[in-house]
Motif scaffolding. Structure first.
Motif, PDB file in Angstrom:
ATOM      1  N   PHE A 153      62.936  31.134  20.082  1.00 56.08           N
ATOM      2  CA  PHE A 153      62.792  31.335  18.646  1.00 56.08           C
ATOM      3  C   PHE A 153      61.337  31.125  18.204  1.00 56.08           C
ATOM      4  O   PHE A 153      60.945  31.557  17.121  1.00 56.08           O
ATOM      5  N   ALA A 154      60.551  30.472  19.044  1.00 51.56           N
ATOM      6  CA  ALA A 154      59.146  30.203  18.720  1.00 51.56           C
ATOM      7  C   ALA A 154      58.222  31.269  19.289  1.00 51.56           C
ATOM      8  O   ALA A 154      57.046  31.010  19.554  1.00 51.56           O
ATOM      9  N   TRP A 155      58.728  32.489  19.442  1.00 56.19           N
ATOM     10  CA  TRP A 155      57.957  33.533  20.110  1.00 56.19           C
ATOM     11  C   TRP A 155      56.627  33.841  19.412  1.00 56.19           C
ATOM     12  O   TRP A 155      55.652  34.197  20.068  1.00 56.19           O
ATOM     13  N   GLN A 156      56.580  33.681  18.076  1.00 55.76           N
ATOM     14  CA  GLN A 156      55.335  34.026  17.379  1.00 55.76           C
ATOM     15  C   GLN A 156      54.205  33.064  17.742  1.00 55.76           C
ATOM     16  O   GLN A 156      53.067  33.483  17.911  1.00 55.76           O
ATOM     17  N   THR A 157      54.519  31.781  17.858  1.00 59.69           N
ATOM     18  CA  THR A 157      53.492  30.813  18.246  1.00 59.69           C
ATOM     19  C   THR A 157      53.324  30.763  19.764  1.00 59.69           C
ATOM     20  O   THR A 157      52.263  30.390  20.261  1.00 59.69           O
ATOM     21  N   GLN A 158      54.362  31.150  20.496  1.00 64.86           N
ATOM     22  CA  GLN A 158      54.311  31.126  21.954  1.00 64.86           C
ATOM     23  C   GLN A 158      53.500  32.303  22.510  1.00 64.86           C
ATOM     24  O   GLN A 158      52.890  32.189  23.577  1.00 64.86           O
ATOM     25  N   SER A 159      53.481  33.429  21.796  1.00 65.69           N
ATOM     26  CA  SER A 159      52.806  34.626  22.289  1.00 65.69           C
ATOM     27  C   SER A 159      51.345  34.334  22.586  1.00 65.69           C
ATOM     28  O   SER A 159      50.652  33.688  21.797  1.00 65.69           O
ATOM     29  N   THR A 160      50.869  34.828  23.721  1.00 66.60           N
ATOM     30  CA  THR A 160      49.525  34.483  24.166  1.00 66.60           C
ATOM     31  C   THR A 160      48.926  35.604  24.996  1.00 66.60           C
ATOM     32  O   THR A 160      49.647  36.433  25.567  1.00 66.60           O
ATOM     33  N   THR A 161      47.605  35.605  25.072  1.00 70.27           N
ATOM     34  CA  THR A 161      46.893  36.488  25.992  1.00 70.27           C
ATOM     35  C   THR A 161      46.325  35.707  27.173  1.00 70.27           C
ATOM     36  O   THR A 161      45.585  36.264  27.981  1.00 70.27           O
ATOM     37  N   ASP A 162      46.674  34.423  27.269  1.00 71.12           N
ATOM     38  CA  ASP A 162      46.171  33.585  28.357  1.00 71.12           C
ATOM     39  C   ASP A 162      46.756  34.063  29.691  1.00 71.12           C
ATOM     40  O   ASP A 162      47.970  33.996  29.909  1.00 71.12           O
ATOM     41  N   GLN A 163      45.908  34.548  30.567  1.00 70.76           N
ATOM     42  CA  GLN A 163      46.402  35.181  31.791  1.00 70.76           C
ATOM     43  C   GLN A 163      47.070  34.189  32.735  1.00 70.76           C
ATOM     44  O   GLN A 163      48.046  34.530  33.411  1.00 70.76           O
ATOM     45  N   ALA A 164      46.583  32.970  32.781  1.00 69.47           N
ATOM     46  CA  ALA A 164      47.212  31.974  33.656  1.00 69.47           C
ATOM     47  C   ALA A 164      48.640  31.688  33.204  1.00 69.47           C
ATOM     48  O   ALA A 164      49.560  31.565  34.033  1.00 69.47           O
ATOM     49  N   GLN A 165      48.848  31.587  31.887  1.00 74.15           N
ATOM     50  CA  GLN A 165      50.192  31.341  31.370  1.00 74.15           C
ATOM     51  C   GLN A 165      51.112  32.531  31.653  1.00 74.15           C
ATOM     52  O   GLN A 165      52.269  32.354  32.042  1.00 74.15           O
ATOM     53  N   ILE A 166      50.595  33.726  31.469  1.00 76.42           N
ATOM     54  CA  ILE A 166      51.414  34.917  31.717  1.00 76.42           C
ATOM     55  C   ILE A 166      51.764  35.033  33.193  1.00 76.42           C
ATOM     56  O   ILE A 166      52.890  35.398  33.550  1.00 76.42           O
ATOM     57  N   GLU A 167      50.828  34.693  34.069  1.00 77.08           N
ATOM     58  CA  GLU A 167      51.130  34.669  35.505  1.00 77.08           C
ATOM     59  C   GLU A 167      52.250  33.685  35.804  1.00 77.08           C
ATOM     60  O   GLU A 167      53.168  33.983  36.582  1.00 77.08           O
TER      61      GLU A 167
END
Length: 242
Positions: A75-89
């Motif tokens: 439900f926190a997708w708006q604050t969770q969304s990121t461009t941080d590549q390490a997190q996305i990996e």
């Protein structure tokens, strides 16, 4: 007996070959998933994990999920969304089946139109020399035009929230053009939908994001013609401000 066994063995062999082929296709898809997600993040698209297909249902296990495999897991997708590549990996490796959404209205918006209208509009836009950015197609019949966001004005009242068009959860009520901006999201390719459907890039992220208003006239015209061909469909209304 031996002939019967041979027939069974042959059938089992063909099934095994088919299963291996399916696994190879899925492995090939998975091997390209992470680089595409990282490329989306590098292009400035903020990402967050989303649900994925579980057979013909949604991985969230919600009975009657209205948007199976199309919604964020948090439900926190708006604050969770990121461009941080390490997190996305980390997300991509720890949740290998997950789709990903990209939150709109921060860096980019998405003009979401019926597939036939979108294909017609894309041809006209390219023929006219209009700059067109990344474009994706969804297996359930939509085309997504990625654009710059309308901006982040200092005056909060100048925001145009996506609620003025439609919520992601009520998209079926708006079969025409949907403008995903602040407070909305779309699936980012590559993504999977129930029924072995996919979301894939038609034009990749190497294309710069254009001004949405430069696409709007041709997209709305194509949607109006699509609605005229399909009497049960109407183009969604949206407000415009100068």
């Amino acid at each position: 007996m031996s002939a019967e066994f041979g027939r069974r063995s042959g059938g089992q062999g063909r099934i095994s070959q088919w299963l291996r082929g399916r696994r190879s296709e899925r492995e090939a898809e998975d091997s390209g998933r992470e680089p595409l997600l990282l490329a989306a993040a590098a292009a400035g698209l903020p990402l967050a994990p989303a649900a994925y297909p579980s057979g013909y249902r949604c991985s969230c296990d919600r009975v009657g999920c209205p948007t199976p495999a199309r919604h964020p897991v948090s439900f926190a997708w708006q604050t969770q969304s990121t461009t941080d590549q390490a997190q996305i990996e980390r997300w991509a490796r720890h949740q290998p089946q997950a789709n990903f959404i990209t939150a709109t209205g921060m860096v980019h918006d998405v003009l979401d139109v019926p597939l036939d209208a979108g294909r017609e509009a894309l041809e006209r836009l390219l023929a006219s020399g209009t700059e067109v950015g990344p474009v994706a197609e969804t297996g359930d019949g939509r085309m997504l035009f990625f654009t710059l966001t309308r901006g982040t004005p200092d005056d909060e009242d100048e925001w145009w929230p996506c609620e003025l068009d439609c919520h992601p959860e009520t998209m079926d009520e708006h079969p025409g053009l949907r403008w995903h901006c602040r407070g909305s999201y779309v699936l980012v390719p590559p993504a999977r939908l129930p029924g072995d459907l996919t979301v894939q890039w038609v034009r990749g992220l190497e294309h710069p994001l254009p001004d949405p208003l430069s696409l709007l006239e041709i997209l709305t015209d194509a949607c109006s013609r699509y609605a005229g061909e399909e009497p049960d469909h109407t183009t969604a209304a949206w407000p415009l401000r100068g």
